[in-house]
Design a protein around this motif. Structure first.
Motif, PDB file in Angstrom:
ATOM      1  N   HIS A   1     -51.420   7.161 -21.508  1.00 48.40           N
ATOM      2  CA  HIS A   1     -50.766   6.965 -20.218  1.00 48.40           C
ATOM      3  C   HIS A   1     -49.257   7.032 -20.367  1.00 48.40           C
ATOM      4  O   HIS A   1     -48.658   6.312 -21.162  1.00 48.40           O
ATOM      5  CB  HIS A   1     -51.184   5.635 -19.590  1.00 48.40           C
TER       6      HIS A   1
ATOM      7  N   VAL B   1     -55.357   6.243 -12.706  1.00 50.82           N
ATOM      8  CA  VAL B   1     -55.904   7.345 -13.509  1.00 50.82           C
ATOM      9  C   VAL B   1     -54.969   7.643 -14.677  1.00 50.82           C
ATOM     10  O   VAL B   1     -53.745   7.679 -14.514  1.00 50.82           O
ATOM     11  CB  VAL B   1     -56.109   8.608 -12.643  1.00 50.82           C
ATOM     12  N   CYS B   2     -55.560   7.849 -15.848  1.00 45.72           N
ATOM     13  CA  CYS B   2     -54.780   8.098 -17.057  1.00 45.72           C
ATOM     14  C   CYS B   2     -54.087   9.461 -17.009  1.00 45.72           C
ATOM     15  O   CYS B   2     -54.464  10.329 -16.215  1.00 45.72           O
ATOM     16  CB  CYS B   2     -55.676   7.998 -18.282  1.00 45.72           C
ATOM     17  N   SER B   3     -53.082   9.649 -17.857  1.00 47.45           N
ATOM     18  CA  SER B   3     -52.366  10.930 -17.921  1.00 47.45           C
ATOM     19  C   SER B   3     -53.154  11.957 -18.734  1.00 47.45           C
ATOM     20  O   SER B   3     -53.154  13.141 -18.419  1.00 47.45           O
ATOM     21  CB  SER B   3     -51.004  10.765 -18.591  1.00 47.45           C
TER      22      SER B   3
ATOM     23  N   GLU C   1     -59.784  10.331 -21.422  1.00 40.26           N
ATOM     24  CA  GLU C   1     -60.757   9.958 -20.392  1.00 40.26           C
ATOM     25  C   GLU C   1     -61.185   8.500 -20.552  1.00 40.26           C
ATOM     26  O   GLU C   1     -61.198   7.954 -21.660  1.00 40.26           O
ATOM     27  CB  GLU C   1     -61.985  10.882 -20.494  1.00 40.26           C
TER      28      GLU C   1
ATOM     29  N   SER D   1     -61.444  10.149 -14.439  1.00 38.15           N
ATOM     30  CA  SER D   1     -60.409  11.102 -14.003  1.00 38.15           C
ATOM     31  C   SER D   1     -61.003  12.249 -13.190  1.00 38.15           C
ATOM     32  O   SER D   1     -60.286  12.995 -12.548  1.00 38.15           O
ATOM     33  CB  SER D   1     -59.627  11.640 -15.193  1.00 38.15           C
ATOM     34  N   ARG D   2     -62.323  12.393 -13.235  1.00 39.37           N
ATOM     35  CA  ARG D   2     -62.944  13.478 -12.452  1.00 39.37           C
ATOM     36  C   ARG D   2     -63.293  13.029 -11.032  1.00 39.37           C
ATOM     37  O   ARG D   2     -63.777  13.806 -10.227  1.00 39.37           O
ATOM     38  CB  ARG D   2     -64.214  13.971 -13.145  1.00 39.37           C
TER      39      ARG D   2
END
Ligand SMILES: Nc1ncnc2c1ncn2[C@@H]1O[C@H](COP(=O)(O)OP(=O)(O)OP(=O)(O)O)[C@@H](O)[C@H]1O
Ligand SMILES: [Mg+2]
Length: 228
Positions: free
Chosen positions: A16, A63-65, A68, A77-78
């Motif tokens: 992140h 949501v992470c950078s 997953e 993230s999806r």
């Protein structure tokens, strides 16, 4: 040895990074972790090391950078915002470091809300029961601004319990409580873990609370390691 317990939380190279006026800031630097269903896990580490950021990502609040995070089989993230909200509703209870109570709702209404939204006809009764368990029967009609910090924290805990989550994330759940009240709250959290098989993921600076967990993970400058 085989272990048939499902994996409740998993991350793969979770990274992140946020943009600040001073440039990119790398908060989480590649986290790989697995938490089984029903486990109790403490995340400990210095202030500013990235604990709350990690909790927000594995709870599907943010949501992470890169990499997953999974809640059961769902790759977070999806999912879009709405799908993540639905997943949280299904699985997640969250006690925030800064409570996040709705200011225009009373203690009772704050606790009732999640259960009420999910159509639970017994929402009020249950909320009253949980407020009693955290020692706040005498404050059900108070608004957040009329409650002390520790009382607000207990309302937030009652609210998290009220939806009987499969996974409870708690950020410093005893941070604003005196030792005695803190013990009552810790007992409640571990009761939930035992009686409903709730997976517990707790950030805490409280060594006694951390030791009660089956595992301790140490966050240090955006990296996570397992304690001995
Ligand atoms: N949105 C953001 N923008 C810029 N910096 C951020 C952001 N979120 C967090 N940080 C920074 O990232 C670091 C990690 O923050 P985080 O809140 O995860 O720490 P923490 O381990 O929970 O600390 P504490 O124990 O004090 O609660 C901190 O230095 C914080 O200032
Ligand atoms: Mg924090």
């Amino acid at each position: 040895m085989s272990d048939s317990k499902a994996i409740a939380i998993r991350t793969e190279n979770l990274v992140h990074t946020v943009n600040t006026s001073a440039g990119d800031l790398s908060i989480l630097k590649g986290i790989d972790m697995e938490i089984k269903e029903g486990e109790s896990v403490a995340i400990v580490g210095a202030s500013g090391s990235g604990k709350s950021t990690l909790l927000g990502l594995i709870a599907g609040l943010d949501v992470c950078s890169q990499g997953e995070a999974y809640i059961y089989d769902a790759a977070l993230s999806r999912l879009d915002e709405e799908q993540r909200a639905k997943l949280r509703g299904q699985y997640v209870g969250f006690v925030f470091q800064s409570f996040h109570l709705l200011p225009s709702l009373s203690a009772l209404e704050n606790v009732m809300l999640p259960a009420e939204l999910s159509g639970d006809l017994k929402a009020r009764e249950k909320a009253e029961g949980f407020l009693k368990q955290v020692g706040l029967s005498h404050r059900v009609g108070h608004y957040p601004r009329q409650l002390s910090g520790g009382e607000q924290q207990r309302v937030a805990i009652a609210r998290a319990f009220a939806s009987a989550p499969k996974i409870l994330f708690a950020d410093e759940p005893t941070g604003n409580l005196d030792a005695e009240t803190g013990n009552v709250i810790s007992d409640l959290i571990f009761d939930l873990n035992r009686s409903l098989g709730t997976t517990l993921v707790m950030v805490t600076h409280d060594a006694t609370l951390a030791k009660r967990c089956e595992r301790q993970l140490i966050m240090s400058a955006g990296r996570l390691s397992e304690a001995e």
